[in-house]
Write a protein that holds these residues in place. Structure first.
Motif, PDB file in Angstrom:
ATOM      1  N   UNK A 312       0.790  -1.123  -0.018  1.00  2.60           N
ATOM      2  CA  UNK A 312      -0.128  -0.010  -0.045  1.00  2.60           C
ATOM      3  C   UNK A 312       0.729   1.232  -0.046  1.00  2.60           C
ATOM      4  N   UNK A 313       2.021   1.123   0.817  1.00  2.86           N
ATOM      5  CA  UNK A 313       2.783   2.398   0.756  1.00  2.86           C
ATOM      6  C   UNK A 313       3.594   2.616  -0.789  1.00  2.86           C
ATOM      7  N   UNK A 314       4.050   1.567  -1.094  1.00  7.20           N
ATOM      8  CA  UNK A 314       4.661   1.869  -2.418  1.00  7.20           C
ATOM      9  C   UNK A 314       3.641   2.320  -3.479  1.00  7.20           C
ATOM     10  N   UNK A 315       2.582   1.959  -3.505  1.00  5.34           N
ATOM     11  CA  UNK A 315       1.229   2.301  -4.510  1.00  5.34           C
ATOM     12  C   UNK A 315       0.969   3.718  -4.219  1.00  5.34           C
ATOM     13  N   UNK A 316       0.954   4.023  -2.784  1.00  2.12           N
ATOM     14  CA  UNK A 316       0.678   5.425  -2.584  1.00  2.12           C
ATOM     15  C   UNK A 316       1.787   6.382  -3.109  1.00  2.12           C
ATOM     16  N   UNK A 317       3.134   6.070  -2.742  1.00  6.23           N
ATOM     17  CA  UNK A 317       4.313   6.939  -3.451  1.00  6.23           C
ATOM     18  C   UNK A 317       3.919   7.523  -4.376  1.00  6.23           C
ATOM     19  N   UNK A 318       3.722   7.185  -5.767  1.00  4.67           N
ATOM     20  CA  UNK A 318       3.700   7.827  -6.971  1.00  4.67           C
ATOM     21  C   UNK A 318       2.553   8.833  -6.752  1.00  4.67           C
ATOM     22  N   UNK A 319       1.532   8.487  -6.343  1.00  4.10           N
ATOM     23  CA  UNK A 319       0.360   9.251  -6.301  1.00  4.10           C
ATOM     24  C   UNK A 319       0.503  10.532  -5.418  1.00  4.10           C
ATOM     25  N   UNK A 320       1.291  10.204  -4.300  1.00  3.44           N
ATOM     26  CA  UNK A 320       1.571  11.515  -3.531  1.00  3.44           C
ATOM     27  C   UNK A 320       2.631  12.460  -4.186  1.00  3.44           C
ATOM     28  N   UNK A 321       3.591  11.809  -5.165  1.00  2.00           N
ATOM     29  CA  UNK A 321       4.715  12.658  -5.771  1.00  2.00           C
ATOM     30  C   UNK A 321       3.913  13.496  -6.907  1.00  2.00           C
ATOM     31  N   UNK A 322       2.815  12.865  -7.352  1.00  2.00           N
ATOM     32  CA  UNK A 322       2.122  13.560  -8.318  1.00  2.00           C
ATOM     33  C   UNK A 322       1.217  14.700  -7.831  1.00  2.00           C
ATOM     34  N   UNK A 323       0.764  14.542  -6.654  1.00  2.00           N
ATOM     35  CA  UNK A 323      -0.106  15.535  -5.962  1.00  2.00           C
ATOM     36  C   UNK A 323       0.776  16.668  -5.565  1.00  2.00           C
ATOM     37  N   UNK A 324       2.039  16.148  -5.108  1.00  2.00           N
ATOM     38  CA  UNK A 324       2.898  17.436  -4.738  1.00  2.00           C
ATOM     39  C   UNK A 324       3.508  18.351  -6.006  1.00  2.00           C
ATOM     40  N   UNK A 325       3.603  17.604  -7.240  1.00  2.00           N
ATOM     41  CA  UNK A 325       3.767  18.389  -8.327  1.00  2.00           C
ATOM     42  C   UNK A 325       2.638  19.123  -8.888  1.00  2.00           C
ATOM     43  N   UNK A 326       1.420  19.076  -8.683  1.00  2.00           N
ATOM     44  CA  UNK A 326       0.329  19.480  -9.115  1.00  2.00           C
ATOM     45  C   UNK A 326       0.309  20.623  -8.180  1.00  2.00           C
ATOM     46  N   UNK A 327       0.295  20.280  -7.003  1.00  2.00           N
ATOM     47  CA  UNK A 327       0.355  21.306  -5.915  1.00  2.00           C
ATOM     48  C   UNK A 327       1.447  22.501  -5.795  1.00  2.00           C
ATOM     49  N   UNK A 328       2.515  21.896  -6.286  1.00  2.00           N
ATOM     50  CA  UNK A 328       3.719  22.781  -6.467  1.00  2.00           C
ATOM     51  C   UNK A 328       3.393  23.969  -7.758  1.00  2.00           C
ATOM     52  N   UNK A 329       2.756  23.400  -8.793  1.00  2.00           N
ATOM     53  CA  UNK A 329       2.427  24.164  -9.923  1.00  2.00           C
ATOM     54  C   UNK A 329       1.059  25.248  -9.533  1.00  2.00           C
ATOM     55  N   UNK A 330       0.075  24.917  -9.056  1.00  2.00           N
ATOM     56  CA  UNK A 330      -0.717  25.758  -8.281  1.00  2.00           C
ATOM     57  C   UNK A 330      -0.252  27.008  -7.320  1.00  2.00           C
TER      58      UNK A 330
END
Length: 343
Positions: A312-330
């Motif tokens: 579950x942790x490894x599955x969540x990792x890429x999703x969290x990184x994508x969230x950080x990138x989107x958050x950084x852009x906004x």
């Protein structure tokens, strides 16, 4: 633009730390050792040769410094390394006959029944424990294993080596000096190579075809090690050998393994189980002797117990990184719109 420059500096410093500083620090705290090798003969010949080379180099350095005390100690270490190399090579040479022999399973059954069931149980064949675990540990230092699964979790070569000489087979001969002997007798003194081959063949013939990860852990590790968190209900699996007995036998209390998959990691655990001397020279822990499949099952079970959320942790990792990138852009766009006039 200034923000991009700051971001670039942070990225560069992070990469330097991740790819430069951290690997260097790790290499200093955890020196590189040979990879896992399930060919124990090959591994023993290689490590004993390396020990001689290391001792030879240490002697040369001591002689270069003209340190008499260091020279004397280095000579002693070199002699010990050379003696052990000769011993272990002769040991594996002597094992070849039993390994290559054509076995007689029926004779092996008679030999195992006569020689082994006085100390070991074979529950699957109707031989119960002669003593409970505590009594056995009090007598031998550690509880004795049931032999029903030994032909499954250990290779033929390791079983031959262990039956012939347990101290050399499990790489703990350094513990048994000055009159101390391994609690299991060396059958090379009592049985011929053919008879040892027969015993191994019988143990392989009665072994189960399949075992769960937990079953392999219980048979391979639980005599010495416990698990405080054996399942989701946090039920404890205690070591079979009482703490006082196993501490006296090993020199210290073997650790609980519940969180070792996290604190040590799969690679380090694999190397340690395969050959503890590589990572901790002089340790009292024996080479477990598991074959590749069984060692993988032990590590998998430790992962199930100590790191059950890994997937579950490894599955969540890429999703969290994508969230950080989107958050950084906004965040960058919001900052640009709000502070444009000020800049």
């Amino acid at each position: 633009m200034r923000e991009l420059k700051i971001l670039a500096v942070v990225v560069v410093l992070t990469l330097i730390t991740y790819w430069g500083v951290e690997p260097f620090a790790h290499s200093q705290m955890h020196p590189q050792v040979d990879p896992v090798n399930y060919n124990f003969e090959e591994a023993d010949r290689a490590t004993s040769k390396e020990a001689v080379e290391k001792a030879t180099k240490a002697l040369a350095e001591a002689e270069k410094k003209a340190d008499e005390k260091a020279i004397k100690g280095a000579k002693t270490d070199l002699e010990a390394a050379q003696t052990f190399e000769k011993t272990i090579n002769e040991f594996w040479d002597a094992n070849k006959e039993a390994i290559a022999a054509t076995p007689n399973v029926a004779n092996g059954e008679a030999l195992v029944t006569a020689n082994c069931t006085a100390c070991h149980s074979i529950e699957s064949k109707g031989f119960p424990k002669i003593m409970d675990d505590a009594t056995a540990a009090g007598a031998y230092g550690v509880s004795t294993p049931d032999l029903g699964s030994s032909g499954k979790i250990y290779s033929k070569e390791y079983l031959v080596a262990f039956i012939k000489n347990p101290a050399l087979g499990s790489k703990v001969s350094h513990k048994f000096t000055d009159g101390r002997v391994h609690p299991m007798p060396a059958y090379e003194l009592m049985n011929t190579p053919q008879e040892i081959a027969d015993m191994v063949a019988y143990l392989q013939s009665i072994a189960p075809k399949e075992m769960t990860n937990k079953e392999v852990f219980v048979d391979a590790c639980q005599r010495c090690h416990g698990l405080k968190y054996a399942d989701m209900q946090k039920r404890t699996m205690g070591a079979f050998s009482p703490a006082d007995d196993i501490t006296k036998y090993m020199g210290k209390l073997p650790p609980d393994l519940s969180q070792y998959i996290i604190s040590r990691g799969e690679d380090s655990l694999g190397k340690f189980i395969n050959d503890p001397q590589k990572l901790l020279e002089g340790t009292a822990m024996p080479r477990v002797g598991l074959n590749q499949e069984s060692q993988a099952q032990v590590i998998k079970y430790l992962e199930e117990v100590g790191d059950s959320k890994k997937a579950q942790r490894e599955e969540l990792g890429p999703k969290f990184l994508i969230y950080l990138v989107i958050f950084a852009i906004f965040a960058f766009l919001w900052k640009a719109s709000q502070w444009r006039d000020i800049h």
